[in-house]
Scaffold this motif. Structure first.
Motif, PDB file in Angstrom:
ATOM      1  N   UNK A 146     -65.343 -67.643 -10.394  1.00 26.85           N
ATOM      2  CA  UNK A 146     -64.859 -66.200 -10.460  1.00 26.85           C
ATOM      3  C   UNK A 146     -64.869 -65.806  -8.947  1.00 26.85           C
ATOM      4  N   UNK A 147     -63.902 -64.890  -8.461  1.00 25.96           N
ATOM      5  CA  UNK A 147     -63.812 -64.615  -7.180  1.00 25.96           C
ATOM      6  C   UNK A 147     -65.149 -63.803  -6.609  1.00 25.96           C
ATOM      7  N   UNK A 148     -65.755 -63.020  -7.474  1.00 24.11           N
ATOM      8  CA  UNK A 148     -67.106 -62.519  -6.852  1.00 24.11           C
ATOM      9  C   UNK A 148     -68.131 -63.623  -6.352  1.00 24.11           C
ATOM     10  N   UNK A 149     -68.287 -64.784  -7.152  1.00 22.94           N
ATOM     11  CA  UNK A 149     -69.228 -65.592  -6.893  1.00 22.94           C
ATOM     12  C   UNK A 149     -68.885 -66.275  -5.294  1.00 22.94           C
ATOM     13  N   UNK A 150     -67.475 -66.487  -5.171  1.00 19.88           N
ATOM     14  CA  UNK A 150     -66.894 -67.166  -4.116  1.00 19.88           C
ATOM     15  C   UNK A 150     -67.395 -66.145  -2.884  1.00 19.88           C
ATOM     16  N   UNK A 151     -67.096 -65.068  -3.066  1.00 21.05           N
ATOM     17  CA  UNK A 151     -67.377 -64.136  -2.068  1.00 21.05           C
ATOM     18  C   UNK A 151     -68.594 -63.899  -1.757  1.00 21.05           C
ATOM     19  N   UNK A 152     -69.606 -63.815  -2.613  1.00 25.99           N
ATOM     20  CA  UNK A 152     -71.089 -63.784  -2.271  1.00 25.99           C
ATOM     21  C   UNK A 152     -71.442 -65.026  -1.619  1.00 25.99           C
ATOM     22  N   UNK A 153     -70.896 -66.334  -1.796  1.00 25.57           N
ATOM     23  CA  UNK A 153     -71.496 -67.304  -1.087  1.00 25.57           C
ATOM     24  C   UNK A 153     -70.910 -67.022   0.412  1.00 25.57           C
ATOM     25  N   UNK A 154     -69.629 -66.815   0.501  1.00 26.38           N
ATOM     26  CA  UNK A 154     -69.241 -66.530   1.824  1.00 26.38           C
ATOM     27  C   UNK A 154     -69.933 -65.512   2.706  1.00 26.38           C
ATOM     28  N   UNK A 155     -70.178 -64.365   1.918  1.00 29.85           N
ATOM     29  CA  UNK A 155     -71.104 -63.358   2.609  1.00 29.85           C
ATOM     30  C   UNK A 155     -72.413 -63.881   3.034  1.00 29.85           C
TER      31      UNK A 155
END
Length: 491
Positions: free
Chosen positions: A16-25
């Motif tokens: 999901x997009x949320x998990x990807x953004x969390x990792x990037x952050x």
């Protein structure tokens, strides 16, 4: 992939997009984060505009919402225009009006992760996106609310532009509304304050009289300067779109409710993946049972099958066809009810529903579901006495499991004035799912009593709604011939 100086690309499994953004952050070392969508193309000065607005804002914990425009390649689509003027995608139309009135803050409900920037420290402080939101729906509103609770102030910067390159067709709109239904159910389960906005909109439009299919075309002919006439055209077109989307949206909503109930009933050890991947376990347990009936009467694993089937929406058109031939508040018997998902939907729609099946894990679960929903209905044991006198009796995806289909139909016919049943065509020999049915003979049997509805659904399911006793006269015969023709044509 072209390498850019100072840019690091991270790759991970789809979660999901949320998990990807969390990792990037988490892996970034920069003080500010800019969130974009995978279908958005930033203008050349987007980052400069975000940075400039942050520098102008003295208040701490300020986040900046940029503007999203449709990419020129997709901007002229009818569905694209509808998403814009209706606010069904983003609320920039209202936001621009508020800005013209001097309002600066956008509010957490407009925390659109397709073009927004905020402090990394604040993002990490609230835990980032909730990974339970696996699709791109409501995950940003959920985060926006949690950020606001920690002091976030969201301001709108129209100069920070990104272009939304997403070409919608009707199928993609349907998928989006199904996703929204599931996301709104998740929001309801997580936040007491949340009111499901799209569900309310769907219900309001569904309760209104049907709208002509011409309105979505006519609205494009009415200029914005036409004022009230344009507003009237938009309202009618929007209603038409939502009336078309209502069955899929509501089915997805109820499907999520089914899943929530199963999770609660089975407890903390529930594994969602088993709902999809437990077929090998079911086959092994069925093989170990004395026969198919013994398996259905004893196995709790079958709750997974029935829940997955209810979530699929396969039987939604069957219920709709039956409901169209019943008066409001009619009495209905769900014969071979299993976990009762169809009957529960009819019960909550105002029909008087009774259930009938063998005493088994499914009916025990049904009793729990009725109590959880605050509903009351009788559940009859098929090994005992099942009453009659119903306006309708139906059995969906049941008759293929009985030894004598005509004796089974007789049981339905003597208990109700209208019978509804679906007949499945054979599947390949290497998939022994059910007993073969004499479909032509059963259709003739129903036609002899008076067909009210005959259609084929999902490629191989014949749905029959017919009278339990013949009615004399030319009109019933004409109706039967017309339904036979429709069913034979596969319409």
């Amino acid at each position: 992939m072209r390498e850019l100086a100072g840019v690091r690309v991270l790759v991970q499994e789809q979660a999901g997009p949320g998990a990807a953004r969390n990792r990037a952050a988490q892996e970034s070392e920069r003080p500010l984060l800019v969130l974009l969508g995978d279908d958005t193309i930033p203008a050349h000065d987007l980052l400069a505009c975000h940075l400039a607005r942050h520098e102008r804002e003295a208040a701490p914990r300020t986040a900046v919402l940029g503007h999203l425009r449709w990419h020129p390649e997709v901007a002229d689509g009818r569905l694209t225009r509808w998403l814009d003027w209706s606010g069904a995608q983003f609320d920039y139309r209202q936001l621009e009006l508020e800005r013209a009135q001097g309002l600066q803050e956008a509010g957490f409900g407009r925390f659109y992760a397709s073009n927004v920037s905020l402090e990394r420290e604040l993002f990490l402080e609230v835990g980032g996106f909730d990974p339970d939101f696996r699709a791109a729906d409501y995950e940003d509103i959920d985060l926006g609310w949690r950020l606001e609770q920690r002091g976030m102030r969201l301001v709108y910067e129209p100069a920070a532009v990104a272009y939304h390159l997403h070409d919608h067709d009707w199928a993609s709109i349907e998928r989006r509304y199904q996703s929204r239904a599931r996301a709104e159910r998740l929001m309801v389960s997580k936040h007491d304050w949340f009111a499901p906005w799209f569900r309310a909109r769907i219900e309001a439009h569904s309760a209104a009289p049907p709208v002509s299919p011409l309105w979505p075309h006519l609205v494009d002919l009415v200029p914005a300067r036409a004022g009230r006439l344009r507003a009237r055209a938009e309202a009618q077109a929007d209603r038409r779109y939502h009336q078309r989307l209502a069955p899929l949206f509501l089915a997805a909503w109820e499907g999520e409710r089914d899943l929530e109930e199963l999770r609660e009933y089975l407890g903390d050890g529930y594994d969602y993946s088993r709902l999809v991947h437990h077929r090998a376990m079911v086959d092994a347990e069925m093989t170990a049972a004395d026969d198919e009936v013994d398996f259905y009467r004893s196995s709790e694993l079958y709750l997974y099958d029935l829940t997955a089937f209810a979530m699929s929406g396969t039987k939604d058109p069957y219920r709709q066809a039956l409901s169209a031939r019943l008066a409001p508040g009619a009495s209905v018997l769900d014969y071979g009810c299993g976990i009762g998902s169809d009957g529960l939907r009819l019960l909550e729609a105002g029909y008087r529903v009774a259930f009938a099946d063998y005493e088994n894990p499914s009916t025990r679960y049904l009793r729990w579901r009725l109590e959880r929903r605050g509903l009351s209905a009788e559940i009859h044991d098929l090994e005992g006495e099942v009453p009659g006198g119903f306006d309708a009796a139906y059995a969906f995806d049941v008759i293929e499991h009985v030894d004598d289909p005509f004796a089974f139909l007789s049981e339905l016919e003597r208990r109700a004035r209208i019978v509804a049943v679906n007949l499945l065509e054979p599947v390949p020999e290497d998939i022994p799912v059910h007993r073969p049915l004499p479909i032509k003979a059963i259709v003739r049997h129903a036609a002899g009593r008076g067909l009210l509805h005959y259609r084929r659904y999902h490629g191989r399911s014949h749905l029959l709604v017919y009278r339990s006793a013949p009615v004399a006269g030319a009109r019933p015969r004409a109706r039967t011939f017309a339904e036979l023709a429709r069913g034979a044509a596969g319409v």
